[in-house]
Scaffold this active site. Structure first.
Site, PDB file in Angstrom:
ATOM      1  CE  LYS A  52      -3.840  -2.540   1.937  1.00 30.85           C
ATOM      2  NZ  LYS A  52      -4.423  -3.596   3.699  1.00 30.85           N
ATOM      3  CD  GLN A  96      -2.791  -4.632   6.363  1.00 32.80           C
ATOM      4  OE1 GLN A  96      -3.276  -3.782   6.511  1.00 32.80           O
ATOM      5  NE2 GLN A  96      -3.784  -6.082   6.151  1.00 32.80           N
ATOM      6  CG  ASP A 119     -10.031  -0.761   5.667  1.00 26.92           C
ATOM      7  OD1 ASP A 119      -9.564  -0.779   3.948  1.00 26.92           O
ATOM      8  OD2 ASP A 119      -9.315  -1.260   6.275  1.00 26.92           O
TER       9      ASP A 119
END
Ligand SMILES: NC(=O)c1ccc[n+]([C@@H]2O[C@H](COP(=O)([O-])OP(=O)(O)OC[C@H]3O[C@@H](n4cnc5c(N)ncnc54)[C@H](OP(=O)(O)O)[C@@H]3O)[C@@H](O)[C@H]2O)c1
Length: 302
Positions: A52, A96, A119
């Site tokens: 990313k 994460q 997200d």
């Protein structure tokens, strides 16, 4: 034989559009910023985060990575998120999901400013999606929708079966596709490990999305002729490659591909789309927070 839904090619084009959008924003004095936060020690999660950040560098997005000691208390993670929330140069934040047992990942996500939740997993963003007014849609669902749109796969009167009910695949995809739009909303069936007679549901699908995390799970006997099959699962099987493994999906391509009209394989299908949508959402978040208009970033309209 099925037409391959080439997520790699579409993602490459979207990346090019994104790069241009980032340049236009930079010309106007704004540089999109994405922060990734990792508090675990899973090497796969580490490599996802690194990927990313590499994408940020390639696109001109200002990438920041916060690596936290997995032994630290949850308050350390909450403190880091508070700092990122307060930092105006950070427009997107991603935690994460590899966190130690003493940390509640969902609680951490709730601490992110919803306008920075690229997200799309903060309850406010989940609620907006379900209410038909999406802000940030989870990247995999958004990527699948964009891939289907790219190939002109319409939904009017169609039946979509999704074998997955997670917050990153099945639930957001069902909410996204069920919205009425130009191409009409399909009827969506969400299946899971307790679904009775799964094969009847998969065979009834015009569009079939599979994400169970089990290599070769879906074989030709579970698919009707002419179906669009989207393989989302990512498994690693040992192989004589440089990395020592190869990526495999949930679909037994040999028996499914001859029956399908369209097929998104692993690798090359959904994976690259998921990847580019994080940065699409980051550019959207930048626009939202700064009030800067960009012409288009090539991403899907949701
Ligand atoms: N390509 C990409 O970009 C991308 C993105 C995200 C995820 N993935 C991959 O997609 C897969 C799923 O990820 P996830 O995070 O959503 O995993 P997850 O939360 O574990 O979800 C798996 C889903 O599959 C269902 N399932 C498991 N066994 C089943 C069975 N025998 N019959 C029917 N349904 C079954 C589960 O049902 P229950 O809910 O009843 O347990 C669950 O809903 C993984 O391989 C992951 O790596 C790929």
């Amino acid at each position: 034989m099925a037409t391959i839904l080439d997520g790699e090619a579409l993602a490459a084009r979207l990346r090019e559009d994104l790069r241009e959008s980032v340049e236009r924003l930079a010309d106007a004095g704004v540089r999109p910023g994405l922060a990734t936060v990792h508090m675990g020690d899973d090497p796969a999660a580490e490599s996802y985060v690194a990927m990313k950040q590499r994408d940020c560098a390639e696109l001109g997005i200002d990438g920041t990575h916060v690596d936290l000691d997995p032994e630290a208390p949850a308050s350390t993670l909450h403190g880091a998120l508070a700092d990122l929330d307060a930092d105006p140069s950070v427009h997107g934040i991603l935690v994460q999901d590899d966190v130690p047992d003493h940390v509640d990942w969902r609680a951490a996500v709730r601490r992110i400013d919803p306008e920075k939740d690229v997200d799309g997993l903060h309850p406010e963003n989940v609620g907006r999606l379900v209410a038909g007014d999406p802000r940030f849609v989870p990247c995999t669902a958004l990527g699948i929708r964009a891939l289907l749109d790219e190939y002109g796969i319409g939904f009017a009167g169609a039946h979509v079966t999704v074998v997955n009910r997670s917050m990153i695949v099945g639930k957001p995809l069902a909410a996204l596709l069920s919205r009425s739009g130009d191409s009409g909303a399909p009827t969506v069936t969400v299946c899971h490990s307790r679904t009775a007679d799964l094969a009847a549901k998969t065979r009834a699908a015009d569009v079939l999305v599979v994400a169970v995390d089990s290599p070769g799970f879906l074989d030709g006997s579970m698919v009707s002729e002419g179906t669009t099959v989207i393989d989302v699962g990512i498994g690693r099987v040992p192989a004589d490659t440089e990395r020592g493994y190869e990526l495999v999906g949930d679909v037994d391509a040999e028996s499914v591909e001859p029956k399908a009209d369209y097929f998104a394989p692993v690798p090359r299908g959904v994976g690259p789309m998921t990847r580019v949508m994080l940065h699409h959402n980051t550019v959207e978040a930048t626009r939202l927070q700064t009030g800067m208009a960009v012409d288009t970033d090539g991403g899907p309209t949701v």
